[in-house]
Write a protein that holds these residues in place. Structure first.
Motif, PDB file in Angstrom:
ATOM      1  N   GLY A   1       0.830  -1.200   0.000  1.00 23.22           N
ATOM      2  CA  GLY A   1       0.000   0.000   0.000  1.00 23.22           C
ATOM      3  C   GLY A   1       0.861   1.244   0.000  1.00 23.22           C
ATOM      4  O   GLY A   1       2.039   1.194   0.371  1.00 23.22           O
TER       5      GLY A   1
ATOM      6  N   SER B   1      -4.378   8.074   1.084  1.00 25.94           N
ATOM      7  CA  SER B   1      -3.929   6.820   0.483  1.00 25.94           C
ATOM      8  C   SER B   1      -4.118   6.876  -1.032  1.00 25.94           C
ATOM      9  O   SER B   1      -4.966   7.611  -1.551  1.00 25.94           O
TER      10      SER B   1
ATOM     11  N   ARG C   1      -5.419   4.642  -2.814  1.00 24.10           N
ATOM     12  CA  ARG C   1      -6.756   4.135  -3.137  1.00 24.10           C
ATOM     13  C   ARG C   1      -7.801   5.242  -3.047  1.00 24.10           C
ATOM     14  O   ARG C   1      -8.698   5.338  -3.886  1.00 24.10           O
ATOM     15  N   GLN C   2      -7.694   6.096  -2.031  1.00 25.92           N
ATOM     16  CA  GLN C   2      -8.648   7.197  -1.883  1.00 25.92           C
ATOM     17  C   GLN C   2      -8.390   8.307  -2.895  1.00 25.92           C
ATOM     18  O   GLN C   2      -9.328   8.946  -3.374  1.00 25.92           O
TER      19      GLN C   2
ATOM     20  N   ARG D   1      -7.963   5.544  -7.186  1.00 25.50           N
ATOM     21  CA  ARG D   1      -7.859   4.095  -7.082  1.00 25.50           C
ATOM     22  C   ARG D   1      -7.393   3.448  -8.379  1.00 25.50           C
ATOM     23  O   ARG D   1      -6.660   2.463  -8.369  1.00 25.50           O
TER      24      ARG D   1
ATOM     25  N   THR E   1      -2.558   3.638  -6.700  1.00 24.85           N
ATOM     26  CA  THR E   1      -2.186   2.634  -5.715  1.00 24.85           C
ATOM     27  C   THR E   1      -0.783   2.126  -6.061  1.00 24.85           C
ATOM     28  O   THR E   1      -0.276   2.347  -7.161  1.00 24.85           O
TER      29      THR E   1
END
Length: 383
Positions: free
Chosen positions: A250, A261, A263-264, A267, A271
């Protein structure tokens, strides 16, 4: 001006139409509502609403909803559709348009998006304390034969182009456009903040910085180390989470003290897995310890002042060689560009460059000095 298209939805138009006419609680104060334009047969609901009755607004809702009922009766299809379009056009604080100008802007906007006269729509202006904005609700189902749907391909790009044209027509200041953010959506709150501050929201500025770093990394055929350095120059820092084998699983990005992140953030592209497999950033699992050390560095300016030795591989198809030079980190790309121009003059174009470890033979490059071909197996040759 900023144009915003809200997520498409299915079902009744009730919630959207009641919202724009102020029948439900809003996330901002509305000091005045004006019905700008509509091609509906039903009455303007505002007079009745001001008198305390929702009868006319319910009649307008029924007119919008009836179109899908007619379509279902006309064609034999159980395919789910999302006929509800909800868009918004917002001005900066201090800017204003007359009712006639707003009407022109709205008609141009819906026409640019592909809505013909046979598509039901209504436009309502909200005058807030600091800026004007207009909500547009339209039915994607046309009343033409066969009840075709308005296509939504490239809709957001078309929206930005239309807004830019409207800005030019009425001499409005150009709003910040997230051209480098890969289509990352703006929330309503972010739109308001962007209008007030005159700059992109934090998330969009961060995505733009990362996107630029990815492009430069790919352009020089760089790796994850180069990507980390390019981000650090923009005050963007990485944080990795590792799996049981000690490898990244991650990634998050730190900018202005905030962590998001991958992903946020995006996405589909940001990532760790997408950076490696889709964005083409090279990563050697054997270098994880060195990479973590590189990521931990924060003293960018100090690092740029450090002079170190670089080995770069220059390659064109099956032809390639190594060049060694000594430079500050901040000067590396200038030197690489100079070498690329020199190679183009001698051999022609087509070379790519990437940082590498030295080979058994390399060229010693010192600006202003004769070139030296250094071989670990043979003597040094000066050119």
């Amino acid at each position: 001006m900023i144009g915003k298209i809200f997520p498409k939805s299915s079902g009744s138009f009730k919630n959207r139409i009641r919202y724009i006419f102020g029948c439900t609680k809003h996330d901002h104060e509305i000091s005045q509502i004006v019905t700008l334009d509509s091609n509906c047969i039903s009455k303007d609901p505002l007079p009745a609403l001001q008198a305390g009755s929702e009868d006319d607004v319910m009649e307008m809702i029924q007119e919008f909803d009836q179109v899908e009922i007619l379509r279902q009766m006309s064609i034999d299809s159980n395919k789910p559709i999302k006929p509800v379009l909800h868009a918004m056009l917002s001005l900066r604080p201090g800017e204003t348009l007359t009712t006639s100008q707003w009407r022109t802007a709205v008609r141009k906007y819906v026409t640019d998006l592909g809505f013909a006269e046979n598509c039901k729509y209504v436009a309502v202006m909200h005058r807030d304390r600091d800026h004007e904005h207009v909500h547009i609700v339209a039915n994607r189902i046309s009343l033409d034969e066969g009840f075709p749907m308005v296509k939504d391909s490239n809709e957001r790009s078309t929206s930005m182009d239309s807004v830019s044209d409207i800005e030019d027509i009425f001499g409005l200041r150009k709003a910040p456009r997230p051209l480098e953010t890969w289509g990352t959506a703006l929330t309503h709150a972010q739109i308001q903040a962007s209008i007030r501050d005159g700059q992109l929201p934090h998330k969009h500025r961060l995505v733009a910085k990362i996107a630029g770093a990815i492009e430069v990394t790919n352009a020089i055929d760089g790796d994850m180390f180069e990507f980390v350095r390019l981000l650090r120059k923009q005050k963007v820092y990485l944080h990795l989470t590792l799996d049981n084998q000690g490898q990244p699983k991650g990634i998050s990005y730190e900018f202005d003290g905030k962590h998001i992140s991958g992903r946020q953030l995006k996405r589909s592209r940001l990532t760790w897995n997408k950076l490696i497999t889709q964005e083409g950033i090279n990563y050697d699992p054997k270098t994880i310890r060195e990479l973590q050390e590189e990521i931990a560095r924060r003293d960018t300016e100090e690092q740029e002042r450090i002079i170190r030795v670089y080995y770069y591989e220059f390659r064109r198809r099956n032809q390639g060689f190594f060049i060694k030079f000594t430079a500050q980190q901040i000067e590396v790309m200038k030197i690489v560009e100079a070498i690329m121009k020199l190679l183009e003059l001698i051999f022609g174009g087509g070379f790519t460059a990437k940082e590498s470890s030295y080979d058994t033979c390399y060229i010693e490059y010192v600006p202003g000095e004769p070139l030296e071909i250094v071989s670990l197996e043979q003597s040094t040759l000066r050119i």
